[in-house]
Design a protein around this motif. Structure first.
Motif, short mmCIF file in Angstrom:
data_model
loop_
_atom_site.label_atom_id
_atom_site.label_comp_id
_atom_site.label_asym_id
_atom_site.label_seq_id
_atom_site.Cartn_x
_atom_site.Cartn_y
_atom_site.Cartn_z
N GLY A 186 50.46 46.52 32.82
CA GLY A 186 50.27 45.77 31.59
C GLY A 186 50.45 46.65 30.38
O GLY A 186 50.97 47.76 30.46
N ASN A 187 50.02 46.16 29.22
CA ASN A 187 50.24 46.88 27.97
C ASN A 187 49.47 48.19 27.89
O ASN A 187 49.97 49.19 27.38
N HIS A 188 48.23 48.19 28.38
CA HIS A 188 47.40 49.39 28.25
C HIS A 188 46.88 49.93 29.57
O HIS A 188 46.08 50.87 29.57
N ALA A 189 47.29 49.34 30.68
CA ALA A 189 46.76 49.79 31.97
C ALA A 189 47.68 49.38 33.10
O ALA A 189 48.53 48.49 32.96
N VAL A 190 47.47 50.03 34.22
CA VAL A 190 48.15 49.69 35.46
C VAL A 190 47.08 49.39 36.48
O VAL A 190 46.15 50.19 36.68
N ASP B 266 37.86 45.29 26.42
CA ASP B 266 37.35 44.86 27.72
C ASP B 266 38.15 45.54 28.82
O ASP B 266 39.34 45.29 28.98
N PRO B 267 37.53 46.43 29.62
CA PRO B 267 38.29 47.15 30.65
C PRO B 267 38.72 46.28 31.82
O PRO B 267 39.50 46.72 32.67
N TYR B 268 38.22 45.05 31.89
CA TYR B 268 38.58 44.13 32.97
C TYR B 268 39.70 43.18 32.54
O TYR B 268 40.00 42.22 33.25
N ARG B 269 40.29 43.43 31.41
CA ARG B 269 41.30 42.54 30.84
C ARG B 269 42.66 43.25 30.83
O ARG B 269 42.78 44.35 30.30
N LEU B 270 43.68 42.61 31.41
CA LEU B 270 45.02 43.17 31.47
C LEU B 270 45.99 42.24 30.77
O LEU B 270 46.13 41.07 31.16
N VAL B 271 46.65 42.73 29.72
CA VAL B 271 47.63 41.94 28.96
C VAL B 271 49.02 42.25 29.49
O VAL B 271 49.41 43.42 29.61
N LEU B 272 49.78 41.19 29.82
CA LEU B 272 51.09 41.34 30.45
C LEU B 272 52.15 40.56 29.68
O LEU B 272 51.85 39.54 29.04
N PRO B 273 53.39 41.00 29.73
CA PRO B 273 54.48 40.20 29.15
C PRO B 273 54.58 38.85 29.85
O PRO B 273 54.33 38.73 31.06
N GLY B 274 54.95 37.83 29.10
CA GLY B 274 55.00 36.47 29.64
C GLY B 274 55.90 36.31 30.84
O GLY B 274 55.64 35.49 31.72
N GLU B 275 56.99 37.11 30.93
CA GLU B 275 57.92 36.94 32.04
C GLU B 275 57.34 37.40 33.38
O GLU B 275 57.94 37.16 34.43
N ARG B 276 56.18 38.04 33.35
CA ARG B 276 55.58 38.49 34.60
C ARG B 276 54.57 37.48 35.14
O ARG B 276 53.73 37.80 35.98
N ALA B 277 54.68 36.25 34.68
CA ALA B 277 53.75 35.21 35.12
C ALA B 277 53.73 35.03 36.64
O ALA B 277 52.66 34.92 37.24
#
Length: 278
Positions: free
Chosen positions: A7-11, A85-96
């Motif tokens: 994701g944007n800030h984590a794997v 929130d460390p339990y929150r992962l933001v991803l690009p929309g195409e990875r739905a």
């Protein structure tokens, strides 16, 4: 599972019994994530998973921590901003599709007790060493928490009382109020405490201020102390041998003096042992 989702800030890396979260390094990553470092979240510490649309064509995958499983989230008590929130992962929309598959796989591995509060902490946090607050330096050596008051920041009440030391056995919990809101502070919750409710006068509290007690510094410290408080050894049993009531009462008194028994527990056991010896 053995799969990876970036994701944007984590794997996030999933395996059969846990999720390993590795936070990215960079200017845009919240400093709290830098302070936490890699975190392994056992699946038994998760109560659910959600997947929802985010801002600007993104998706948000969030693992819902089980109540009582993570000392960091227990200390935060809902005060963290969403972006931290460390339990929150933001991803690009195409990875739905990938995100949905991960969410489904994770949900399928949650146990039947996932919705119930955990009986103990299941997520590790680093043991803290030192926290610089506005009116004190707060230290923790694994057995006691110390408050060294600042000459310039501490109130006269604290300064006149001199530095304070609280054995871990005397602490029942930790109260953290975010420095990003009014009244930010760290307070130890003590057995039979009768201290001043104002943090700047409470001898078991340290006040945050501009440049002091930032979230990435104070929250991990609070979580580490809380984990140590909850994880300390159980109260030793009182020996019971016929004709040995004097030794039993002496041992009971030692436990009470060490803070391993409350006043009420001590009185109840003392009266019971006295009655048994008659």
């Amino acid at each position: 599972m053995g799969d990876v989702l970036a994701g944007n800030h984590a794997v996030w890396e999933f395996d059969s019994d846990s999720v390993l979260i590795r936070f990215a390094r960079g200017m845009r990553t919240p400093r709290l994530f830098h302070a936490l470092g890699p975190r392994r979240i056992p699946l038994e510490a998760v109560s659910g998973v959600s997947l929802a649309p985010g801002k600007r064509d993104t998706l948000v995958l969030r693992a819902v921590p089980r109540l009582g499983a993570d000392p960091l989230m227990e200390a935060a008590a809902g005060q963290l901003r969403e972006v931290c929130d460390p339990y929150r992962l933001v991803l690009p929309g195409e990875r739905a599709p990938q995100a949905a598959a991960f969410a489904d796989a994770l949900l399928a591995r949650l146990g039947p007790d996932a919705a119930e509060p955990a009986e103990r902490f299941l997520v590790d946090v680093p043991r803290p060493a030192l926290l610089k607050a506005y009116d004190a330096r707060v230290g923790f050596d694994g057995s006691a928490i110390t408050f060294h008051w600042s000459r310039t920041g501490a109130t006269s009440t604290k300064w006149k009382a001199c530095d304070q030391r609280y054995p871990l056995s005397a602490v029942t919990g930790v109260e953290w109020r975010s420095p990003e809101g009014p009244g930010g502070h760290l307070r130890l919750l003590l057995r039979d405490a009768t201290g001043d409710p104002r943090p700047d006068h409470d001898l078991a509290a340290a006040v945050f201020g501009m440049g002091y007690g930032a979230v990435h510094e104070s929250l991990p410290f609070a979580a580490g102390v809380l984990a140590a408080v909850r994880g300390r050894a159980a109260v030793p049993s009182v020996p019971h041998r016929a004709g040995d009531s004097g030794e039993r009462l002496h041992h009971l008194s030692e436990l009470h003096s060490a803070g391993l028994l409350t006043d009420a527990e001590y009185v109840a056991l003392r009266d019971r042992f006295t009655a048994e010896s008659l």
